[in-house]
Design a protein around this motif. Sequence first.
Motif, mmCIF file in Angstrom:
data_model
loop_
_atom_site.group_PDB
_atom_site.id
_atom_site.type_symbol
_atom_site.label_atom_id
_atom_site.label_comp_id
_atom_site.label_asym_id
_atom_site.label_seq_id
_atom_site.Cartn_x
_atom_site.Cartn_y
_atom_site.Cartn_z
ATOM 1 N N ALA A 12 0.808 -1.222 0.000
ATOM 2 C CA ALA A 12 0.000 0.000 0.000
ATOM 3 C C ALA A 12 0.843 1.274 0.000
ATOM 4 O O ALA A 12 0.656 2.132 -0.863
ATOM 5 C CB ALA A 12 -0.962 -0.015 1.187
ATOM 6 N N PRO A 13 1.793 1.438 0.951
ATOM 7 C CA PRO A 13 2.581 2.675 0.929
ATOM 8 C C PRO A 13 3.486 2.769 -0.295
ATOM 9 O O PRO A 13 3.762 3.871 -0.785
ATOM 10 C CB PRO A 13 3.403 2.602 2.217
ATOM 11 N N LEU A 14 3.937 1.627 -0.819
ATOM 12 C CA LEU A 14 4.787 1.657 -2.004
ATOM 13 C C LEU A 14 4.001 2.137 -3.214
ATOM 14 O O LEU A 14 4.474 2.962 -3.996
ATOM 15 C CB LEU A 14 5.360 0.261 -2.275
ATOM 16 N N CYS A 15 2.794 1.600 -3.370
ATOM 17 C CA CYS A 15 1.957 2.017 -4.491
ATOM 18 C C CYS A 15 1.597 3.495 -4.357
ATOM 19 O O CYS A 15 1.589 4.237 -5.333
ATOM 20 C CB CYS A 15 0.693 1.165 -4.545
ATOM 21 N N GLN A 16 1.317 3.920 -3.123
ATOM 22 C CA GLN A 16 0.986 5.325 -2.889
ATOM 23 C C GLN A 16 2.118 6.232 -3.350
ATOM 24 O O GLN A 16 1.910 7.244 -4.020
ATOM 25 C CB GLN A 16 0.702 5.551 -1.400
ATOM 26 N N ARG A 17 3.346 5.844 -3.032
ATOM 27 C CA ARG A 17 4.489 6.710 -3.353
ATOM 28 C C ARG A 17 4.856 6.663 -4.830
ATOM 29 O O ARG A 17 5.175 7.681 -5.428
ATOM 30 C CB ARG A 17 5.703 6.300 -2.509
ATOM 31 N N HIS A 18 4.802 5.474 -5.418
ATOM 32 C CA HIS A 18 5.396 5.326 -6.741
ATOM 33 C C HIS A 18 4.398 5.273 -7.890
ATOM 34 O O HIS A 18 4.792 5.407 -9.036
ATOM 35 C CB HIS A 18 6.289 4.081 -6.770
ATOM 36 N N VAL A 19 3.131 5.067 -7.620
ATOM 37 C CA VAL A 19 2.137 5.093 -8.682
ATOM 38 C C VAL A 19 1.243 6.310 -8.549
ATOM 39 O O VAL A 19 1.061 7.087 -9.486
ATOM 40 C CB VAL A 19 1.296 3.803 -8.707
ATOM 41 N N ARG A 20 0.702 6.525 -7.355
ATOM 42 C CA ARG A 20 -0.191 7.682 -7.189
ATOM 43 C C ARG A 20 0.567 8.997 -7.344
ATOM 44 O O ARG A 20 -0.018 10.024 -7.648
ATOM 45 C CB ARG A 20 -0.875 7.616 -5.822
ATOM 46 N N HIS A 21 1.871 8.949 -7.118
ATOM 47 C CA HIS A 21 2.701 10.133 -7.367
ATOM 48 C C HIS A 21 2.567 10.589 -8.825
ATOM 49 O O HIS A 21 2.712 11.772 -9.132
ATOM 50 C CB HIS A 21 4.158 9.802 -7.044
ATOM 51 N N LEU A 22 2.294 9.624 -9.712
ATOM 52 C CA LEU A 22 2.156 9.913 -11.133
ATOM 53 C C LEU A 22 0.715 10.239 -11.517
ATOM 54 O O LEU A 22 0.418 10.446 -12.692
ATOM 55 C CB LEU A 22 2.637 8.710 -11.953
ATOM 56 N N GLN A 23 -0.181 10.254 -10.522
ATOM 57 C CA GLN A 23 -1.595 10.512 -10.781
ATOM 58 C C GLN A 23 -2.139 11.598 -9.857
ATOM 59 O O GLN A 23 -3.104 11.377 -9.129
ATOM 60 C CB GLN A 23 -2.409 9.228 -10.604
ATOM 61 N N PRO A 24 -1.514 12.783 -9.839
ATOM 62 C CA PRO A 24 -2.034 13.850 -8.977
ATOM 63 C C PRO A 24 -3.479 14.184 -9.350
ATOM 64 O O PRO A 24 -3.905 13.968 -10.490
ATOM 65 C CB PRO A 24 -1.093 15.029 -9.254
ATOM 66 N N ASP A 25 -4.216 14.705 -8.376
ATOM 67 C CA ASP A 25 -5.647 14.946 -8.579
ATOM 68 C C ASP A 25 -5.938 15.788 -9.809
ATOM 69 O O ASP A 25 -6.845 15.488 -10.581
ATOM 70 C CB ASP A 25 -6.248 15.611 -7.336
ATOM 71 N N ALA A 26 -5.161 16.871 -9.983
ATOM 72 C CA ALA A 26 -5.422 17.768 -11.121
ATOM 73 C C ALA A 26 -5.265 17.037 -12.446
ATOM 74 O O ALA A 26 -6.045 17.247 -13.389
ATOM 75 C CB ALA A 26 -4.479 18.971 -11.070
ATOM 76 N N LEU A 27 -4.271 16.138 -12.528
ATOM 77 C CA LEU A 27 -4.058 15.387 -13.758
ATOM 78 C C LEU A 27 -5.173 14.362 -13.956
ATOM 79 O O LEU A 27 -5.665 14.170 -15.076
ATOM 80 C CB LEU A 27 -2.689 14.697 -13.732
ATOM 81 N N SER A 28 -5.591 13.706 -12.879
ATOM 82 C CA SER A 28 -6.689 12.735 -12.978
ATOM 83 C C SER A 28 -7.967 13.409 -13.460
ATOM 84 O O SER A 28 -8.704 12.861 -14.290
ATOM 85 C CB SER A 28 -6.933 12.072 -11.619
ATOM 86 N N GLN A 29 -8.225 14.610 -12.942
ATOM 87 C CA GLN A 29 -9.427 15.334 -13.357
ATOM 88 C C GLN A 29 -9.356 15.715 -14.832
ATOM 89 O O GLN A 29 -10.353 15.654 -15.552
ATOM 90 C CB GLN A 29 -9.595 16.587 -12.489
ATOM 91 N N LEU A 30 -8.169 16.098 -15.282
ATOM 92 C CA LEU A 30 -7.992 16.432 -16.693
ATOM 93 C C LEU A 30 -8.222 15.204 -17.573
ATOM 94 O O LEU A 30 -8.968 15.254 -18.562
ATOM 95 C CB LEU A 30 -6.581 16.978 -16.930
ATOM 96 N N MET A 31 -7.585 14.087 -17.212
ATOM 97 C CA MET A 31 -7.646 12.893 -18.051
ATOM 98 C C MET A 31 -9.033 12.263 -18.049
ATOM 99 O O MET A 31 -9.505 11.781 -19.084
ATOM 100 C CB MET A 31 -6.602 11.871 -17.578
ATOM 101 N N ASN A 32 -9.698 12.258 -16.893
ATOM 102 C CA ASN A 32 -11.023 11.656 -16.811
ATOM 103 C C ASN A 32 -12.139 12.618 -17.182
ATOM 104 O O ASN A 32 -13.309 12.227 -17.223
ATOM 105 C CB ASN A 32 -11.255 11.089 -15.398
ATOM 106 N N GLY A 33 -11.770 13.880 -17.443
ATOM 107 C CA GLY A 33 -12.750 14.882 -17.846
ATOM 108 C C GLY A 33 -12.563 15.277 -19.295
ATOM 109 O O GLY A 33 -12.985 14.561 -20.211
ATOM 110 N N PRO A 34 -11.932 16.443 -19.538
ATOM 111 C CA PRO A 34 -11.771 16.949 -20.916
ATOM 112 C C PRO A 34 -11.090 15.979 -21.879
ATOM 113 O O PRO A 34 -11.526 15.846 -23.019
ATOM 114 C CB PRO A 34 -10.925 18.209 -20.722
ATOM 115 N N ILE A 35 -10.041 15.294 -21.420
ATOM 116 C CA ILE A 35 -9.308 14.407 -22.330
ATOM 117 C C ILE A 35 -10.164 13.210 -22.719
ATOM 118 O O ILE A 35 -10.204 12.808 -23.890
ATOM 119 C CB ILE A 35 -7.975 13.951 -21.704
ATOM 120 N N ARG A 36 -10.843 12.642 -21.754
ATOM 121 C CA ARG A 36 -11.723 11.505 -22.045
ATOM 122 C C ARG A 36 -12.769 11.888 -23.099
ATOM 123 O O ARG A 36 -13.047 11.128 -24.028
ATOM 124 C CB ARG A 36 -12.403 11.063 -20.752
#
Length: 452
Positions: A294-318
Motif C-alpha cells: 500500500a505505501p509503495l503504491c501510494q508513493r510510486h504510482v499515485r505520485h504519477l496521478q495527482p488529482d489535477a491530472l486525474s481530473q484532466l484525463m477523466n474529464g476533458p481528455i476523455r
Amino acid sequence: MELAPRSSALPRWLLPLLLLLGLSAGAVIDWPTDEGKEEWDYVTVRKDAHMFWWLYYATNPCKNFSELPLVMWLQGGPGGSSTGFGNFEEIGPLDRDLKPRRTTWLQAASLLFVDNPVGSGFSYVNKSNAYARNLATVASDMMVLLKSFFDCHKEFQTVPFYIFSESYGGKMAAGIALELYKAVQQGTIKCTFSGVALGDSWISPVDSVVSWGPYLYSMSLLEDEGLAEVSKIAEQVLAAVDQGLYTEATQLWGKAEMVIEQNTDGVNFYNILTKSAPLSAMESSLEFTQSHLAPLCQRHVRHLQPDALSQLMNGPIRKKLKIIPEDCSWGGQATNVFVNMEGDFMKPVISIVDELLETGLNVTVYNGQLDLIVDTMGQEAWVRKLKWPELPKFNQLKWKALYSDPESSETSAFVKSHKNLAFYWILRAGHMVPSDQGDMALKMMRMVTQQE
C-alpha cells in the motif's frame, strides 16, 4: 477489437475563444497542437488486454515530420501513464492546464505515448489474469502494439525511431528495445530503430538501494546513526536479491524507504531538495490485497496521478478521445499493475543493457542530480558492472560540460560518450528530468537523436 484512430482538427486559438465564451474545457472535444496532427487508438495485445497509444506528429516550422525522428515515451511505476504524466507533465505539447509547453519535444520529434503495461492510464484488462507479471510479457505486448502501429503508419517506417523512458519505464525500455531489435532483424516489424534512452531508470534496483545511505549522508540528510540504520536494511535487500528472493526483496525495499523517511524527516524520493507530503489516513489504509504494498503504491504510482491530472484525463481528455470504454477510468487499474509486477520489480537487467550494446544500438543513460529513488551513484554503479568490451575506454574519458542556454555560463549537465554508449548527468533535476530541467532535457533529446 481494434478501433479506428481519431485525429484532431481544430486550431489551437479556438480553445481560449471557447473558454472566453463560457464553455468549459470539458466541452472542448478536439483541440490540436500547433497546427499538428494527432491520432490515438487501442491495440488488443493479448486476449482481454488492451493497450492505448497516442501519437503527435512533429510540429517544427522548418521541417516536415518525415525529416524528424519518432520518439516513444515510456513512464514508470509500473502503472504510470505515458499519455497522462509524460504527455501533460513532461514533454507533450500542452501542460495540464492545456497551455502550450515551451520546451515540448514535439518541436524536434513526433511523439508516441503508450500506456503500458496493460492497465496503466487508459489501457485496461477485462480479466484479472491478463495483467503482465514480468518483463517478458511487457516486452511481448509492446511488440504486438509496435507491429500494429508501424503496419498502419508506413510513413514512420523510414523515420529514425527512439525509445525514451523514465524510472521503471527504463527497465521496460531495455527489455522492449532488445526484443524490437530482434524483430527488426527478423523483418517482423518494419521500422528504423535507432536507439534507446534510459532515464533515472530501474535497471539495477539493488545498486540504487545500497547507494541511498552514502548519497543522503553526503548531502547532510543522514547522520551516523541514520546511515547505520539505512545501511543495515540495504544489506538485507542485497542479500535477498543475491539469493533470487525477489518478492522478499521488494518488501524489504519498501522497509528501506520507510527507514529513510524516518531518518530524514520525510525526504522526497523524487527530489531531495523538496519534502514529501505525509500520507493521509485514507491513502495509507490497507486497501490492497497485499497490504505491505500500500505505501509503495501510494508513493510510486499515485505520485504519477495527482488529482489535477486525474481530473484532466477523466474529464476533458476523455471527452476529446471518445473511444475510452465507459467502465475504464484513467489510472483506475494502476494499483493492480503495480501489484502484479511485485515479483519482477527488483530483478536487475544489466545483462540486457550489455546485449543492447553488443548489437551496436545506441544506448543513452541519463540521470537527475537530485533524484534519490534512482540516484546517480546507483546508476554509475551498475554501468561499471557492464561487460561491454569498450567500457574501459568509456571510463577513461573525461566528461564534457553542457549549457542549455548558449549565452549562459551556468552548467546544465555533463556528458560522456564513447561508441554507442552515452551518459548524461543532468544538474538541478530530480527523478522527472524534463519537468525539472525542460530546456536541458530537450537539448539532450536533440543530441541523442543526432540533431545537435
